[in-house]
Design a protein around this motif. Structure first.
Motif, mmCIF file in Angstrom:
data_model
loop_
_atom_site.group_PDB
_atom_site.id
_atom_site.type_symbol
_atom_site.label_atom_id
_atom_site.label_comp_id
_atom_site.label_asym_id
_atom_site.label_seq_id
_atom_site.Cartn_x
_atom_site.Cartn_y
_atom_site.Cartn_z
ATOM 1 N N VAL A 183 0.669 -1.041 0.118
ATOM 2 C CA VAL A 183 -0.094 -0.094 -0.061
ATOM 3 C C VAL A 183 0.922 1.163 0.022
ATOM 4 O O VAL A 183 0.393 2.302 0.152
ATOM 5 C CB VAL A 183 -0.933 0.120 1.163
ATOM 6 N N ASN A 184 2.082 1.284 -0.448
ATOM 7 C CA ASN A 184 2.942 2.345 -0.198
ATOM 8 C C ASN A 184 2.882 3.162 -1.499
ATOM 9 O O ASN A 184 2.454 2.686 -2.639
ATOM 10 C CB ASN A 184 4.558 1.903 0.055
ATOM 11 N N PRO A 185 3.338 4.299 -1.508
ATOM 12 C CA PRO A 185 2.970 5.319 -2.542
ATOM 13 C C PRO A 185 3.691 4.794 -3.900
ATOM 14 O O PRO A 185 3.134 5.151 -5.141
ATOM 15 C CB PRO A 185 3.543 6.662 -1.941
ATOM 16 N N VAL A 186 5.087 4.163 -3.744
ATOM 17 C CA VAL A 186 5.592 3.704 -4.899
ATOM 18 C C VAL A 186 4.841 2.521 -5.645
ATOM 19 O O VAL A 186 4.880 2.835 -7.026
ATOM 20 C CB VAL A 186 6.853 3.178 -4.390
ATOM 21 N N VAL A 187 4.326 1.908 -4.944
ATOM 22 C CA VAL A 187 3.281 0.567 -5.533
ATOM 23 C C VAL A 187 2.103 1.310 -6.209
ATOM 24 O O VAL A 187 1.636 0.937 -7.079
ATOM 25 C CB VAL A 187 2.998 -0.530 -4.600
ATOM 26 N N LEU A 188 1.668 2.237 -5.627
ATOM 27 C CA LEU A 188 0.226 2.888 -5.888
ATOM 28 C C LEU A 188 0.455 3.644 -7.378
ATOM 29 O O LEU A 188 -0.257 3.582 -8.239
ATOM 30 C CB LEU A 188 -0.374 3.644 -4.896
ATOM 31 N N VAL A 189 1.647 4.404 -7.140
ATOM 32 C CA VAL A 189 2.197 5.095 -8.554
ATOM 33 C C VAL A 189 2.254 4.033 -9.568
ATOM 34 O O VAL A 189 2.000 4.485 -10.821
ATOM 35 C CB VAL A 189 2.938 6.017 -8.027
ATOM 36 N N ALA A 190 2.945 3.206 -9.357
ATOM 37 C CA ALA A 190 3.277 2.187 -10.341
ATOM 38 C C ALA A 190 2.070 1.618 -11.030
ATOM 39 O O ALA A 190 1.977 1.052 -12.075
ATOM 40 C CB ALA A 190 4.242 1.095 -10.033
ATOM 41 N N THR A 191 0.942 1.280 -9.829
ATOM 42 C CA THR A 191 -0.076 0.643 -10.527
ATOM 43 C C THR A 191 -0.784 1.661 -11.437
ATOM 44 O O THR A 191 -1.613 1.452 -12.599
ATOM 45 C CB THR A 191 -0.954 0.346 -9.121
ATOM 46 N N ALA A 192 -0.846 2.898 -11.079
ATOM 47 C CA ALA A 192 -1.641 4.048 -11.819
ATOM 48 C C ALA A 192 -1.025 4.169 -13.229
ATOM 49 O O ALA A 192 -1.695 4.342 -14.168
ATOM 50 C CB ALA A 192 -1.520 5.079 -10.970
ATOM 51 N N VAL A 193 0.512 4.097 -13.274
ATOM 52 C CA VAL A 193 1.153 4.014 -14.844
ATOM 53 C C VAL A 193 0.650 3.091 -15.440
ATOM 54 O O VAL A 193 0.390 3.095 -16.597
ATOM 55 C CB VAL A 193 2.481 4.418 -14.356
ATOM 56 N N ALA A 194 0.688 1.718 -14.600
ATOM 57 C CA ALA A 194 0.430 0.539 -15.541
ATOM 58 C C ALA A 194 -0.901 0.604 -15.969
ATOM 59 O O ALA A 194 -1.211 -0.304 -17.098
ATOM 60 C CB ALA A 194 0.816 -0.867 -14.519
ATOM 61 N N PHE A 195 -2.039 0.992 -15.011
ATOM 62 C CA PHE A 195 -3.356 0.827 -15.771
ATOM 63 C C PHE A 195 -3.683 2.385 -15.938
ATOM 64 O O PHE A 195 -4.650 2.932 -14.746
ATOM 65 C CB PHE A 195 -4.303 0.207 -14.536
ATOM 66 N N PRO A 196 -3.380 3.164 -16.876
ATOM 67 C CA PRO A 196 -3.751 4.606 -17.189
ATOM 68 C C PRO A 196 -5.174 4.762 -17.310
ATOM 69 O O PRO A 196 -5.782 3.758 -17.984
ATOM 70 C CB PRO A 196 -3.169 4.877 -18.383
ATOM 71 N N GLY A 197 -5.788 5.719 -16.770
ATOM 72 C CA GLY A 197 -7.352 5.854 -16.877
ATOM 73 C C GLY A 197 -8.190 4.987 -15.922
ATOM 74 O O GLY A 197 -9.566 4.841 -16.320
ATOM 75 N N ARG A 198 -7.426 4.437 -15.139
ATOM 76 C CA ARG A 198 -8.284 3.366 -14.451
ATOM 77 C C ARG A 198 -8.187 3.764 -12.742
ATOM 78 O O ARG A 198 -7.239 2.848 -12.056
ATOM 79 C CB ARG A 198 -7.880 1.575 -14.365
ATOM 80 N N PRO A 199 -8.344 4.739 -12.333
ATOM 81 C CA PRO A 199 -8.377 4.847 -10.806
ATOM 82 C C PRO A 199 -9.163 4.103 -9.769
ATOM 83 O O PRO A 199 -8.564 3.910 -8.717
ATOM 84 C CB PRO A 199 -8.873 6.487 -10.504
ATOM 85 N N GLU A 200 -9.902 3.233 -10.343
ATOM 86 C CA GLU A 200 -10.498 2.373 -9.520
ATOM 87 C C GLU A 200 -9.864 1.040 -9.197
ATOM 88 O O GLU A 200 -9.846 0.455 -8.245
ATOM 89 C CB GLU A 200 -11.816 1.979 -9.915
ATOM 90 N N MET A 201 -8.870 0.863 -10.218
ATOM 91 C CA MET A 201 -7.921 -0.139 -9.925
ATOM 92 C C MET A 201 -6.814 0.038 -8.889
ATOM 93 O O MET A 201 -6.825 -0.852 -8.105
ATOM 94 C CB MET A 201 -7.133 -0.598 -11.323
ATOM 95 N N VAL A 202 -6.326 1.248 -8.848
ATOM 96 C CA VAL A 202 -5.368 1.574 -8.064
ATOM 97 C C VAL A 202 -6.196 1.724 -6.486
ATOM 98 O O VAL A 202 -5.525 1.196 -5.390
ATOM 99 C CB VAL A 202 -4.967 3.260 -8.028
ATOM 100 N N LEU A 203 -7.411 2.027 -6.381
ATOM 101 C CA LEU A 203 -7.994 2.196 -4.962
ATOM 102 C C LEU A 203 -8.466 0.738 -4.845
ATOM 103 O O LEU A 203 -8.512 0.474 -3.649
ATOM 104 C CB LEU A 203 -9.702 2.906 -5.424
ATOM 105 N N ALA A 204 -8.817 -0.304 -5.430
ATOM 106 C CA ALA A 204 -9.261 -1.452 -5.311
ATOM 107 C C ALA A 204 -7.893 -2.235 -4.832
ATOM 108 O O ALA A 204 -7.931 -2.959 -3.874
ATOM 109 C CB ALA A 204 -9.741 -2.179 -6.459
ATOM 110 N N ARG A 205 -6.678 -1.988 -5.206
ATOM 111 C CA ARG A 205 -5.581 -2.768 -4.844
ATOM 112 C C ARG A 205 -5.097 -2.056 -3.562
ATOM 113 O O ARG A 205 -5.073 -2.833 -2.688
ATOM 114 C CB ARG A 205 -4.468 -2.342 -5.764
ATOM 115 N N PHE A 206 -5.347 -0.854 -3.169
ATOM 116 C CA PHE A 206 -5.003 -0.294 -1.879
ATOM 117 C C PHE A 206 -5.899 -0.794 -0.961
ATOM 118 O O PHE A 206 -5.340 -1.384 0.156
ATOM 119 C CB PHE A 206 -5.254 1.172 -1.675
#
Length: 338
Positions: A140-163
């Motif tokens: 749940v650290n910022p590095v992982v969340l930012v990496a997830t956002a870059v890997a799934f562009p336009g999918r903020p729900e994916m970042v939230l779901a992972r967190f």
């Protein structure tokens, strides 16, 4: 004469060995020099597709991997474990919640979280809180969340779901340990008080050694994951992925097991999951929640640090909890989205 006398003795020079970092640099140099020849000699569409996927995964994930190991090395060298012990509440349930959220402020990869959790135990932190931090920090650290956002562009729900899924996994496991865990499952050496890092140069040496070791180890898993991702995209028939996409239960199970087997670093796993374009988001979320919580690498680290009796109990329960938490969060947030 001075230059000659400053040289190390012949026996010390003979004992010097080539390190894995030097081997990696040599391989990369050779690959750059012969890439044109290899491309011409192996001009096969499938190989070119696989090479493109492999390079894309590595290039996208490497900056986040480097940042993650630098942060984890800095934490191990410069942040005393007693800092967390002082801020944790006395009540176990509250301490578990705070330890889970501490993973946001104190990022680290899976490899680094195990020794940090051991240091917390040695400083007198409650095992439930230490194990919660062990699971939360790499997920749940910022590095992982930012990496997830870059890997799934336009999918903020994916970042939230992972967190949410990863945080829920860490907190639930901490509460389960507080209720049913037994201290005798953890070996005595993991509970002994560990010395703090030395002052000045010793801390910088610790930082450099930990960052280098984590980068080499995590980089190896990144390369392995990129190779498998490329192989899956090239060798596996598209009908397999179509079948997994149409049967989400089978897709969830396959991706959960794949997360355990691949043992990817949490800073890089999002790019591997995103490369499997035929799968819906829900199985990918399960892959991203399960991977940082339990895999073959973590099982070995936990068995060596806390004892086999602990690992054979903790790892299977973590696997089930991670899958359930990912589904509980992913079904309402992602549904059948692709």
């Amino acid at each position: 004469m001075t230059a000659l006398t400053d040289r190390p003795p012949p026996e010390e020079r003979a004992r010097r060995r080539v390190t894995s970092v030097e081997v990696l640099c040599a391989v990369l140099l050779v690959a750059v020099l012969v890439q044109g020849w290899v491309r011409d000699a192996l001009d096969v569409p499938a190989l070119r597709t696989g090479a493109t996927v492999f390079v894309a995964v590595c290039v996208q994930a490497l900056p986040f991997l480097v940042l993650g190991v630098l942060v984890s090395g800095a934490i191990a060298a410069f942040v005393p474990a007693r800092v967390l012990r002082k801020v944790l509440p006395r009540r176990t349930a509250a301490a578990v919640g705070v330890a889970g959220l501490a993973g946001v402020a104190l990022p680290g990869c899976e490899c680094a979280s195990v020794p940090v959790a051991r240091r917390l135990l040695g400083q007198g932190v409650a095992p439930a809180a230490a194990l919660t931090f062990l699971l939360a920090a790499p997920a749940v650290n910022p590095v992982v969340l930012v990496a997830t956002a870059v890997a799934f562009p336009g999918r903020p729900e994916m970042v939230l779901a992972r967190f949410l899924g990863s945080l829920a996994t860490a907190v639930v496991m901490g509460l389960l340990w507080a209720r049913w865990g037994k201290l005798e499952w953890i070996v005595d050496r993991a509970l002994r008080r560990l010395p703090e890092s030395g002052p000045g140069g010793a801390r910088w040496r610790t930082f450099a050694e930990i960052a280098r070791a984590d980068l080499v180890e995590a980089g190896g898993f990144l390369v392995l994951g990129a190779l498998i991702s490329a192989a899956l995209n090239v060798l596996a028939p598209q009908s397999w992925f179509d079948a997994l996409g149409g049967q989400w239960v089978l897709g969830v199970l396959v991706m959960a097991v794949l997360a355990v087997v691949l043992a990817l670093c949490s800073e890089a796993d999002a790019f591997v999951a995103a490369s499997l374009t035929a799968l819906p988001l829900l199985p990918k979320l399960v892959f991203l929640v399960v991977g940082p919580a339990v895999d073959v690498k973590l099982f070995a680290l936990q068995a060596g640090t806390f004892g086999r009796s602990f690992a054979v109990r903790f790892a299977p329960v973590t696997f089930v909890v991670a899958v359930c938490c990912a589904l509980a969060v992913g079904l309402p947030l992602l549904g059948g989205a692709r």
